[in-house]
Design a protein around this motif. Structure first.
Motif, mmCIF file in Angstrom:
data_model
loop_
_atom_site.group_PDB
_atom_site.id
_atom_site.type_symbol
_atom_site.label_atom_id
_atom_site.label_comp_id
_atom_site.label_asym_id
_atom_site.label_seq_id
_atom_site.Cartn_x
_atom_site.Cartn_y
_atom_site.Cartn_z
ATOM 1 N N ASP A 82 0.738 -1.847 -9.238
ATOM 2 C CA ASP A 82 1.533 -3.069 -8.974
ATOM 3 C C ASP A 82 1.055 -3.606 -7.905
ATOM 4 O O ASP A 82 1.433 -3.798 -6.828
ATOM 5 N N GLY A 83 0.344 -4.838 -8.120
ATOM 6 C CA GLY A 83 -0.301 -5.787 -7.149
ATOM 7 C C GLY A 83 0.553 -6.869 -6.946
ATOM 8 O O GLY A 83 0.190 -7.995 -6.226
ATOM 9 N N THR A 84 1.997 -6.846 -7.124
ATOM 10 C CA THR A 84 2.757 -7.994 -6.832
ATOM 11 C C THR A 84 2.810 -8.430 -5.429
ATOM 12 O O THR A 84 2.589 -9.711 -5.397
ATOM 13 N N THR A 85 3.236 -7.783 -4.738
ATOM 14 C CA THR A 85 3.317 -8.117 -3.265
ATOM 15 C C THR A 85 1.784 -8.457 -2.660
ATOM 16 O O THR A 85 1.490 -9.343 -1.824
ATOM 17 N N TYR A 86 0.981 -7.531 -2.745
ATOM 18 C CA TYR A 86 -0.521 -7.861 -2.399
ATOM 19 C C TYR A 86 -1.033 -9.196 -2.683
ATOM 20 O O TYR A 86 -1.553 -10.089 -2.106
ATOM 21 N N GLY A 87 -1.023 -9.391 -4.147
ATOM 22 C CA GLY A 87 -1.583 -10.235 -4.585
ATOM 23 C C GLY A 87 -0.839 -11.630 -4.372
ATOM 24 O O GLY A 87 -1.715 -12.889 -4.145
ATOM 25 N N GLN A 105 7.991 -0.370 1.600
ATOM 26 C CA GLN A 105 8.720 -1.557 1.434
ATOM 27 C C GLN A 105 8.868 -1.946 -0.073
ATOM 28 O O GLN A 105 7.953 -1.533 -0.890
ATOM 29 N N ILE A 106 10.004 -2.666 -0.372
ATOM 30 C CA ILE A 106 10.109 -3.126 -1.808
ATOM 31 C C ILE A 106 9.017 -3.826 -2.214
ATOM 32 O O ILE A 106 8.432 -4.653 -1.805
ATOM 33 N N GLY A 107 8.975 -3.609 -3.700
ATOM 34 C CA GLY A 107 7.878 -4.363 -4.189
ATOM 35 C C GLY A 107 6.828 -3.292 -4.850
ATOM 36 O O GLY A 107 6.161 -3.578 -5.674
ATOM 37 N N ASN A 108 6.968 -2.105 -4.326
ATOM 38 C CA ASN A 108 6.070 -1.084 -4.861
ATOM 39 C C ASN A 108 6.369 0.213 -4.338
ATOM 40 O O ASN A 108 7.451 0.488 -3.777
ATOM 41 N N GLY A 109 5.686 1.270 -4.684
ATOM 42 C CA GLY A 109 6.111 2.751 -4.270
ATOM 43 C C GLY A 109 7.154 3.251 -5.062
ATOM 44 O O GLY A 109 7.465 2.920 -6.126
ATOM 45 N N LYS A 110 7.918 3.960 -4.170
ATOM 46 C CA LYS A 110 9.264 4.460 -4.899
ATOM 47 C C LYS A 110 10.479 3.554 -4.501
ATOM 48 O O LYS A 110 11.534 3.949 -4.849
ATOM 49 N N SER A 111 10.222 2.268 -4.035
ATOM 50 C CA SER A 111 11.190 1.426 -3.920
ATOM 51 C C SER A 111 11.329 0.402 -5.055
ATOM 52 O O SER A 111 10.408 0.810 -5.926
ATOM 53 N N VAL A 147 -7.145 6.871 1.062
ATOM 54 C CA VAL A 147 -7.789 5.366 0.928
ATOM 55 C C VAL A 147 -7.320 5.437 -0.904
ATOM 56 O O VAL A 147 -6.856 4.156 -1.079
ATOM 57 N N GLU A 148 -7.540 6.530 -1.822
ATOM 58 C CA GLU A 148 -7.279 6.107 -3.072
ATOM 59 C C GLU A 148 -5.942 5.972 -3.288
ATOM 60 O O GLU A 148 -5.304 5.160 -4.284
ATOM 61 N N ALA A 149 -4.892 6.613 -2.496
ATOM 62 C CA ALA A 149 -3.541 6.465 -2.510
ATOM 63 C C ALA A 149 -3.045 4.882 -2.472
ATOM 64 O O ALA A 149 -2.373 4.470 -3.335
ATOM 65 N N ALA A 150 -3.878 4.446 -1.487
ATOM 66 C CA ALA A 150 -3.434 3.126 -1.177
ATOM 67 C C ALA A 150 -3.978 2.078 -2.292
ATOM 68 O O ALA A 150 -3.398 1.238 -2.977
ATOM 69 N N LEU A 151 -5.013 2.494 -2.894
ATOM 70 C CA LEU A 151 -5.934 1.469 -3.851
ATOM 71 C C LEU A 151 -5.070 1.713 -5.233
ATOM 72 O O LEU A 151 -4.929 0.638 -5.828
ATOM 73 N N ASN A 152 -4.651 2.989 -5.265
ATOM 74 C CA ASN A 152 -3.940 3.101 -6.373
ATOM 75 C C ASN A 152 -2.630 2.384 -6.819
ATOM 76 O O ASN A 152 -2.188 1.827 -7.841
ATOM 77 N N TRP A 153 -1.900 2.215 -5.668
ATOM 78 C CA TRP A 153 -0.720 1.408 -5.544
ATOM 79 C C TRP A 153 -0.852 -0.035 -5.589
ATOM 80 O O TRP A 153 -0.108 -0.642 -6.514
ATOM 81 N N ALA A 161 1.000 -1.170 -0.012
ATOM 82 C CA ALA A 161 -0.111 -0.080 0.036
ATOM 83 C C ALA A 161 0.880 1.356 -0.012
ATOM 84 O O ALA A 161 0.362 2.498 -0.193
ATOM 85 N N CYS A 162 2.020 1.099 0.335
ATOM 86 C CA CYS A 162 3.159 2.242 0.584
ATOM 87 C C CYS A 162 2.699 3.312 1.364
ATOM 88 O O CYS A 162 1.638 3.288 2.051
ATOM 89 N N HIS A 163 3.662 4.253 1.781
ATOM 90 C CA HIS A 163 3.554 5.369 2.867
ATOM 91 C C HIS A 163 2.674 6.234 2.603
ATOM 92 O O HIS A 163 1.999 6.697 3.765
ATOM 93 N N ASP A 164 2.118 6.586 1.382
ATOM 94 C CA ASP A 164 1.194 7.811 1.137
ATOM 95 C C ASP A 164 0.105 7.854 2.150
ATOM 96 O O ASP A 164 -0.112 8.915 2.624
#
Length: 299
Positions: A210-215, A63-69, A200-206, A43-46
Motif C-alpha cells: 500500500d503505497g498511499t502515504t509514501y506516494g 501510522q494510519i495508512g498502512n500496516g496493521k492500522s 529492509v524487506e519489511a519496509a519495502l514490502n509495505w 514503512a510501518c513498525h516492523d
C-alpha cells in the motif's frame, strides 16, 4: 507484550480510523517509556524491531495508512488529507489513549519519523517530553535534496541515465528503473548483506502492499521527491526544542551531514553520533553500536 488499537477521529472520515500499537515492557515501571515513530511515510513498525534490544519500555505503532492500522487507499494522492498535522494529531491521540500524555516520555523517530518527532517536539503537546532521538532524518527537503543529489552523481553513469529517463517520462514502473533504484538502495539504504536484510524487506514490502502515504507525501522512490513534503522544513522551529536530543546518521546514509547539520546547529542541548560502515538503516547495519548509543543516552 500488549497489542491494541486506538480509535482516531479524523475530520472527513465517515468512521474513526484505528491506530494499531504494540507495547513491549511495563509502562507502569519506573523506566521512562520510549515511543517509536517509524519512517516512510508508510514503512510501518516492523523494520525497527531491533530496538527491542533496548532495556526500556517500548511503544511501537503503525501510522494510519498502512500496516496493521486503517488503510485509506481511496485517499491516494490527496495531499490535503495526508498532512504532517494529521500524524501529529494521531500521535497525540495515541499518547492520550495510553495515558502517556501527562507523564514523562522519550520519543524516537527514524527518517520520516524523525521529521514527525521534530514537528511534535516544537508544539505545546510535548511538555512531557524528557528526551528526543532523531535518527537518519532530515531538517528540510532542500538540504535532503543536496545530499541525495551528491550521492546520485556518484552512481555508475548507466544507472544515472536510467534514473534521468524515468523522471523525464514519469514512468517509474519499468524493470530497468527498479534495478537502478536497487543500486542506490544497496549503497545508501542498508549495507547489510545479503541484501535486502529482513528489516529492509519489511519496509519495502509495505510500500508495495500500500503505497498511499509514501506516494502521496514523498514520491515514487527515494530519488524522486514529488509528494506533499517536497518543500517541507522544520529549521525555523528547531530552537524551540530544549530537551536533550540525540542525533544519529551514518557515513553512507541517505541522510547526509548537510541535512542533519541544522538539527545540531539549532537544538541547543544536542549530541550527534555518526556511524561508520552503515547507511540509512544504521540500526541494522551496526545494530550493537547503534543500540549502545541510544541506551547510554536514555540512561
Amino acid at each position: 507484550m500488549t497489542e491494541g488499537t486506538a480509535l482516531f477521529h479524523v475530520p472527513g472520515l465517515a468512521e474513526p480510523a484505528r491506530t494499531w500499537y504494540k507495547i513491549i515492557g511495563d509502562l507502569h515501571s519506573k523506566s521512562t517509556p520510549l515511543v517509536i515513530l517509524h519512517g516512510g511515510p508508510g514503512a510501518c513498525h516492523d523494520y525497527l524491531l531491533p530496538l527491542t534490544d533496548l532495556s526500556v519500555p517500548l511503544v511501537f505503532y503503525d501510522q494510519i495508512g498502512n500496516g496493521k492500522s486503517t488503510h485509506l487507499p481511496e485517499r491516494n494522492g490527496d495531499e490535503d488529507f495526508w498532512s504532517v498535522e494529521l500524524f501529529k494529531n494521531e500521535l497525540n491521540n495515541l499518547l492520550k489513549h495510553l495515558g502517556l500524555d501527562s507523564r514523562p516520555i522519550d520519543i524516537y523517530g527514524h527518517s520520516w519519523g524523525g521529521m514527525l518527532a521534530a514537528e511534535w517536539a516544537v508544539t505545546q503537546s510535548s511538555s512531557n517530553l524528557r528526551r528526543l532521538i532523531i535518527s537518519n532524518s532530515l531538517a528540510s527537503m532542500d538540504t535532503w535534496r543536496i545530499g541525495i543529489t551528491s550521492l546520485r552523481k556518484q552512481l555508475p553513469e548507466d544507472v544515472q541515465v536510467v534514473l534521468d529517463e524515468a523522471e523525464k517520462s514519469q514512468n517509474f514502473e519499468t524493470p530497468e528503473y527498479a534495478d537502478a533504484i536497487e543500486v542506490f538502495y544497496k549503497r545508501h539504504l542498508s549495507l547489510a548483506r545479503p541484501y535486502p536484510a529482513p528489516e529492509v524487506e519489511a519496509a519495502l514490502n509495505w510500500f508495495e502492499a500500500d503505497g498511499t502515504t509514501y506516494g502521496t507525501m514523498y514520491g515514487p522512490s527515494e530519488l524522486s521527491i514529488t509528494g506533499s513534503l517536497r518543500n517541507w522544513t522544520i529549521v525555523p522551529e528547531l530552537h524551540k526544542i530544549k530537551v536533550p536530543t540525540l542525533l544519529i546518521n551514518a557515513v553512507n546514509d541517505e541522510a547526509q551531514d548537510v541535512t542533519m547539520q541544522p538539527f545540531a546547529d539549532n537544538i541547543e542541548n544536542s549530541k550527534w553520533v555518526k556511524l561508520d560502515n552503515a547507511a540509512h538503516f544504521s540500526h541494522v547495519d551496526q545494530r550493537e553500536e547503534y543500540i549502545r548509543h541510544i541506551q547510554d543516552f536514555l540512561e
